[in-house]
Design a protein around this motif. Structure first.
Motif, PDB file in Angstrom:
ATOM      1  N   ALA A 320      30.936  12.815  -1.885  1.00  0.00           N
ATOM      2  CA  ALA A 320      31.570  13.901  -1.139  1.00  0.00           C
ATOM      3  C   ALA A 320      30.968  14.069   0.253  1.00  0.00           C
ATOM      4  O   ALA A 320      31.635  14.555   1.174  1.00  0.00           O
ATOM      5  N   SER A 321      29.705  13.664   0.443  1.00  0.00           N
ATOM      6  CA  SER A 321      29.085  13.775   1.764  1.00  0.00           C
ATOM      7  C   SER A 321      29.732  12.830   2.770  1.00  0.00           C
ATOM      8  O   SER A 321      29.566  13.001   3.988  1.00  0.00           O
ATOM      9  N   LEU A 322      30.471  11.843   2.280  1.00  0.00           N
ATOM     10  CA  LEU A 322      31.126  10.904   3.184  1.00  0.00           C
ATOM     11  C   LEU A 322      32.352  11.512   3.857  1.00  0.00           C
ATOM     12  O   LEU A 322      32.864  10.945   4.830  1.00  0.00           O
ATOM     13  N   ILE A 323      32.847  12.651   3.376  1.00  0.00           N
ATOM     14  CA  ILE A 323      33.987  13.300   4.030  1.00  0.00           C
ATOM     15  C   ILE A 323      33.583  13.819   5.410  1.00  0.00           C
ATOM     16  O   ILE A 323      34.194  13.428   6.420  1.00  0.00           O
ATOM     17  N   PRO A 324      32.584  14.704   5.521  1.00  0.00           N
ATOM     18  CA  PRO A 324      32.194  15.130   6.874  1.00  0.00           C
ATOM     19  C   PRO A 324      31.690  13.967   7.722  1.00  0.00           C
ATOM     20  O   PRO A 324      31.926  13.945   8.941  1.00  0.00           O
ATOM     21  N   LEU A 325      31.007  13.001   7.121  1.00  0.00           N
ATOM     22  CA  LEU A 325      30.527  11.861   7.884  1.00  0.00           C
ATOM     23  C   LEU A 325      31.698  11.085   8.491  1.00  0.00           C
ATOM     24  O   LEU A 325      31.651  10.673   9.661  1.00  0.00           O
ATOM     25  N   SER A 326      32.789  10.912   7.727  1.00  0.00           N
ATOM     26  CA  SER A 326      33.961  10.183   8.222  1.00  0.00           C
ATOM     27  C   SER A 326      34.667  10.969   9.323  1.00  0.00           C
ATOM     28  O   SER A 326      35.149  10.384  10.310  1.00  0.00           O
ATOM     29  N   ILE A 327      34.751  12.279   9.176  1.00  0.00           N
ATOM     30  CA  ILE A 327      35.412  13.096  10.199  1.00  0.00           C
ATOM     31  C   ILE A 327      34.613  13.077  11.493  1.00  0.00           C
ATOM     32  O   ILE A 327      35.175  13.010  12.599  1.00  0.00           O
ATOM     33  N   ILE A 328      33.290  13.117  11.384  1.00  0.00           N
ATOM     34  CA  ILE A 328      32.444  13.028  12.589  1.00  0.00           C
ATOM     35  C   ILE A 328      32.667  11.686  13.279  1.00  0.00           C
ATOM     36  O   ILE A 328      32.860  11.616  14.495  1.00  0.00           O
ATOM     37  N   ALA A 329      32.655  10.598  12.505  1.00  0.00           N
ATOM     38  CA  ALA A 329      32.843   9.268  13.093  1.00  0.00           C
ATOM     39  C   ALA A 329      34.201   9.141  13.765  1.00  0.00           C
ATOM     40  O   ALA A 329      34.342   8.457  14.793  1.00  0.00           O
ATOM     41  N   ALA A 330      35.229   9.812  13.207  1.00  0.00           N
ATOM     42  CA  ALA A 330      36.581   9.710  13.771  1.00  0.00           C
ATOM     43  C   ALA A 330      36.677  10.324  15.155  1.00  0.00           C
ATOM     44  O   ALA A 330      37.629  10.027  15.897  1.00  0.00           O
ATOM     45  N   HIS A 331      35.730  11.145  15.542  1.00  0.00           N
ATOM     46  CA  HIS A 331      35.759  11.741  16.880  1.00  0.00           C
ATOM     47  C   HIS A 331      35.372  10.741  17.962  1.00  0.00           C
ATOM     48  O   HIS A 331      35.400  11.079  19.153  1.00  0.00           O
ATOM     49  N   LEU A 332      35.021   9.528  17.566  1.00  0.00           N
ATOM     50  CA  LEU A 332      34.811   8.477  18.561  1.00  0.00           C
ATOM     51  C   LEU A 332      36.116   8.050  19.210  1.00  0.00           C
ATOM     52  O   LEU A 332      36.115   7.379  20.256  1.00  0.00           O
ATOM     53  N   LEU A 333      37.252   8.396  18.573  1.00  0.00           N
ATOM     54  CA  LEU A 333      38.552   8.003  19.108  1.00  0.00           C
ATOM     55  C   LEU A 333      38.716   8.509  20.539  1.00  0.00           C
ATOM     56  O   LEU A 333      38.556   9.703  20.818  1.00  0.00           O
ATOM     57  N   ASP A 334      39.051   7.597  21.454  1.00  0.00           N
ATOM     58  CA  ASP A 334      39.294   7.907  22.875  1.00  0.00           C
ATOM     59  C   ASP A 334      38.066   8.500  23.562  1.00  0.00           C
ATOM     60  O   ASP A 334      38.196   9.164  24.600  1.00  0.00           O
ATOM     61  N   GLN A 335      36.883   8.301  22.992  1.00  0.00           N
ATOM     62  CA  GLN A 335      35.657   8.804  23.600  1.00  0.00           C
ATOM     63  C   GLN A 335      34.749   7.626  23.934  1.00  0.00           C
ATOM     64  O   GLN A 335      34.716   6.634  23.199  1.00  0.00           O
ATOM     65  N   PRO A 336      34.009   7.717  25.012  1.00  0.00           N
ATOM     66  CA  PRO A 336      33.061   6.638  25.323  1.00  0.00           C
ATOM     67  C   PRO A 336      31.923   6.617  24.302  1.00  0.00           C
ATOM     68  O   PRO A 336      31.495   7.660  23.814  1.00  0.00           O
ATOM     69  N   MET A 337      31.466   5.438  24.000  1.00  0.00           N
ATOM     70  CA  MET A 337      30.347   5.304  23.066  1.00  0.00           C
ATOM     71  C   MET A 337      29.102   5.930  23.691  1.00  0.00           C
ATOM     72  O   MET A 337      28.749   5.618  24.821  1.00  0.00           O
ATOM     73  N   PRO A 338      28.443   6.862  22.989  1.00  0.00           N
ATOM     74  CA  PRO A 338      27.269   7.522  23.573  1.00  0.00           C
ATOM     75  C   PRO A 338      26.086   6.572  23.714  1.00  0.00           C
ATOM     76  O   PRO A 338      26.060   5.482  23.125  1.00  0.00           O
TER      77      PRO A 338
END
Length: 559
Positions: A320-338
Motif C-alpha cells: 500500500a505504501s507504493l500508492i503515494p510513492l507512485s503518485i509522487i513519481a508521476a509528478h515528474l510528468l512535464d517537469q525537469p528532472m531535479p
C-alpha cells in the motif's frame, strides 16, 4: 481534492489502463516454470482445490485440517474460478492478475481524485504497473496484492465521500473494507487507515466532514463489522480449539514490539526502480509548489510503513505504501528532472536492471538464445537506455513495465524452475499421490488439476489410503528420503523407488532455486559447462504400500 473522473472518455481511459495492466501481468502465468513461491504453491493453489473437492466452503481445508490461518475470501474466489474454468494455473493466477490490475486502477483513481490531472493520474497507475514487485507479485496467487487493492479502492471511495458528502458512498466503503478483512484480516485497516490518518492531519476539510457526519461514519463502521466478523465468529464457535491455537500462533509469529529497520529497506527494494527517485522528490522543499498534496502523500507513506517497524513483516506487507510513492513519481510528468534526480534514477536502474539482466543472462547462458530470450535482451537494453537518459517519465514507466512483462513472463520460465518431466505427469495422473515434507513437485497439483496430499514426519495419509491395501506414489526430495523411509516404517509402510529426476525448485521464494549445500566450485563448474541442471536437487518417486498387504515393497494386492 478535485473532481473525479466522470466523462465517458475518462472511463474508457481507465478501462484501457486496467486492460493494459492485465496484458502486462498475464504472460507466463499458465506455465509451471513461471515465478512462484511456497506460499502460492503450498497454500494458495491447493486450499481452493480442497474447497472444490470436499465442498466445505465455510471452513477451508488443507491436508485434512481446517485452514484457518488466513480468512477465506481469496480462496473462495479462486474456488469459483476453478469451478468455472477448471482447476489450472491459468484459472488460479488469472484471479491474481485481475487483482493486480485492480490495484493499478485504484492507484490512478486516487491520484485523479487528489489532483484532477488526468495525465498524471494515468501515469501514477503506469508507474505502479512498472514497479518490479508489483509486476512479479501480480503473477502469483498470494494474499497481499488483493488486500492492497481492496484497501486502495476503499480509500478512493473515502476520498470521494469527503469531497462530495454523498452517503451513497458509505455502503461500498464498508463492503470494500470487509472484503479486504476477509482476505488478510486487520491489516486492511492499517493500510487504508494510514491514508485516513494522513488526511486528518493535513486537511481541515476532512476533519470537518468527519465531525459533521459521525453518526453516518459510526453506522458505516457497524456495517463493516457486520460483514467482516460473522465468518470469524462461526469458525470460533464450530472449532474453538483450532481457532484459538491458530490465533495464538499468528500473534506469536508477528514478534510485536521488536524494533527493526527492515521495513525501510523493504520499501526501497519493493519500490524499485522508482523508490530512490520518488523519495528524493518527496524530500525536496522546492517541489511543494508543484505538488500541492506532497505533505499528505509523504505523511501517508510514513504512516503506512511506521507500524511495521515494531511488527515482524515481509516486504510485500508494504504494497500500500507504493500508492503515494507512485503518485509522487508521476509528478515528474512535464517537469525537469531535479538535481540529483538522475543519480537516484541510475541507482534504481542499477539495482532493478541487475536483477532483470541476471535472469536474461542466465536463461541465455544455460538454455541457449531463442526468440523470448532475445526479446528479453532487447527490452533490457531499452530499459537501460531510457533510465540512463531519465528525461521522460512516461517512457521510463513504459520501458520498465515492458521489461518485467517480458523478463518475468517469457524469459524466467525458460530457466525451468519446478519443471515436471512428462513421464512423471503421466505416472501420477491416475494414481494416488502423497508429497512428503516439501511439497515437491511444487506445481504438480495444479498440473494434474487436483489437490495432492502433503505429509511430514508425523505421517498422516488421506482417509482413502489410511489402512487400506493398495499402492500409492510418494514423492520426496532426495535429502528427505531417509526421514521419509523412517517415518513410513514406523507406520508399517514400505516403499520402492520407481523414478527420479532433477529440477530447480522454488524454495520459499522465487529466487531460491538450487539444491542446498552447493559449493562454489560446483556453481563455477555448472557455469563453465552451461549446465544449470547440475545445480538442481533430485526428486525421487516411490511406490508405497502397507507391509502387511504386500509380499514385496510396491506389489499391490487388492484395492
Amino acid at each position: 481534492m478535485t473532481s473525479a473522473p466522470a466523462s465517458k472518455r475518462s472511463a474508457l481511459l481507465l478501462l484501457g489502463l486496467f486492460l493494459l495492466a492485465c496484458l502486462a501481468f498475464a504472460p507466463g502465468i499458465g506455465q509451471p516454470t513461471g515465478v512462484t513461491t511456497k506460499d502460492e504453491y503450498f497454500l494458495g493453489l491447493r486450499t481452493p482445490m480442497c474447497i472444490v473437492e470436499h465442498g466445505d466452503w465455510l471452513v477451508p481445508c488443507l491436508d485434512g485440517h481446517a485452514r484457518l490461518n488466513k480468512p477465506p475470501l481469496l480462496y473462495w474466489l479462486t474456488a469459483v474460478s476453478y469451478r468455472a474454468f477448471g482447476v489450472s494455473l491459468l484459472s488460479a493466477r488469472g484471479v491474481a492478475v485481475a487483482f493486480g490490475a485492480l490495484f493499478v486502477l485504484a492507484t490512478a483513481l486516487i491520484a485523479w481524485e487528489l489532483t484532477g490531472d488526468r495525465r498524471r493520474s494515468l501515469l501514477a497507475g503506469l508507474v505502479l504497473m512498472s514497479i518490479a514487485s508489483i509486476a512479479i507479485g501480480s503473477r502469483m496467487l498470494l494474499l497481499d496484492i488483493p488486500t492492497a487493492a481492496f484497501s486502495a479502492l476503499a480509500f478512493y471511495a473515502i476520498l470521494r465521500w469527503l469531497r462530495t458528502g454523498s452517503h451513497w458512498l458509505l455502503p461500498p466503503i464498508a463492503v470494500l473494507l470487509a472484503a479486504g478483512f476477509l482476505i488478510k484480516g486487520p491489516i486492511v485497516l492499517v493500510l487504508s487507515g494510514a491514508g485516513i490518518l494522513a488526511l486528518l492531519f493535513t486537511s481541515a476539510g476532512a476533519r470537518q466532514r468527519l465531525r459533521e457526519s459521525w453518526p453516518a461514519v459510526t453506522l458505516t463502521f457497524c456495517g463493516f463489522l457486520a460483514l467482516a466478523l460473522p465468518w470469524f465468529v462461526y469458525v470460533h464457535t464450530m472449532l474453538p480449539g483450532t481457532s484459538d491455537h491458530t490465533l495464538s500462533t499468528e500473534l506469536r509469529a508477528r514478534d510485536f514490539l521488536q524494533f527493526s529497520l527492515q521495513p525501510l529497506a523493504g520499501l526501497l527494494v519493493l519500490g524499485l526502480p522508482w523508490s530512490f527517485l520518488a523519495l528524493l522528490l518527496a524530500a525536496r522543499s522546492d517541489w511543494r509548489a508543484r505538488m500541492p498534496h506532497l505533505g499528505f502523500l509523504l505523511l501517508w507513506l510514513i504512516i503506512t510503513v511506521a507500524p511495521f517497524f515494531l511488527i515482524k513483516t515481509f516486504g510485500r506487507y508494504l504494497y500500500a505504501s507504493l500508492i503515494p510513492l507512485s503518485i509522487i513519481a508521476a509528478h515528474l510528468l512535464d517537469q525537469p528532472m531535479p538535481r540529483l534526480g538522475r543519480l537516484t534514477a541510475w541507482l534504481g536502474l542499477l539495482l532493478a536492471g541487475a536483477v532483470a539482466g541476471l535472469v536474461v543472462f542466465a536463461a541465455g547462458w544455460f538454455r541457449g538464445v531463442d526468440f523470448a530470450i532475445a526479446l528479453g535482451g532487447l527490452t533490457w537494453a531499452l530499459f537501460v537506455y531510457v533510465w540512463w537518459r531519465a528525461d521522460n517519465a512516461i517512457a521510463m514507466a513504459a520501458s520498465s513495465a515492458l521489461l518485467w512483462a517480458v523478463v518475468m513472463g517469457l524469459v524466467y520460465p525458460r530457466l525451468g524452475l519446478n519443471a515436471i518431466p512428462p513421464q512423471i505427469v503421466q505416472m501420477t495422473r491416475n494414481s494416488p499421490v502423497v508429497m512428503y515434507d516439501g511439497p515437491q513437485p511444487a506445481l504438480l497439483p495444479a498440473v494434474l488439476g487436483r489437490m495432492l496430499w502433503q505429509t511430514d514426519s508425523r505421517w498422516r495419509l488421506p482417509p482413502a489410503l489410511e489402512g487400506h491395501c493398495g499402492s500409492f506414489l510418494v514423492v520426496a526430495a532426495a535429502q528427505k528420503v531417509d526421514s521419509m523411509r523412517s517415518s513410513m516404517a514406523a507406520h508399517g509402510l514400505s516403499a520402492s523407488p520407481v523414478a527420479q529426476y532433477r529440477t530447480l525448485t522454488s524454495r520459499v521464494s522465487w529466487v531460491h532455486m538450487g539444491r542446498t549445500g552447493l559449493s562454489r566450485s560446483e556453481v563455477l563448474a555448472a557455469l563453465a559447462r552451461h549446465d544449470l541442471d547440475a545445480l538442481a536437487p533430485r526428486i525421487d518417486v516411490f511406490r508405497a504400500g502397507y507391509q502387511r498387504c504386500t509380499t514385496a515393497p510396491g506389489v499391490k494386492h487388492g484395492g
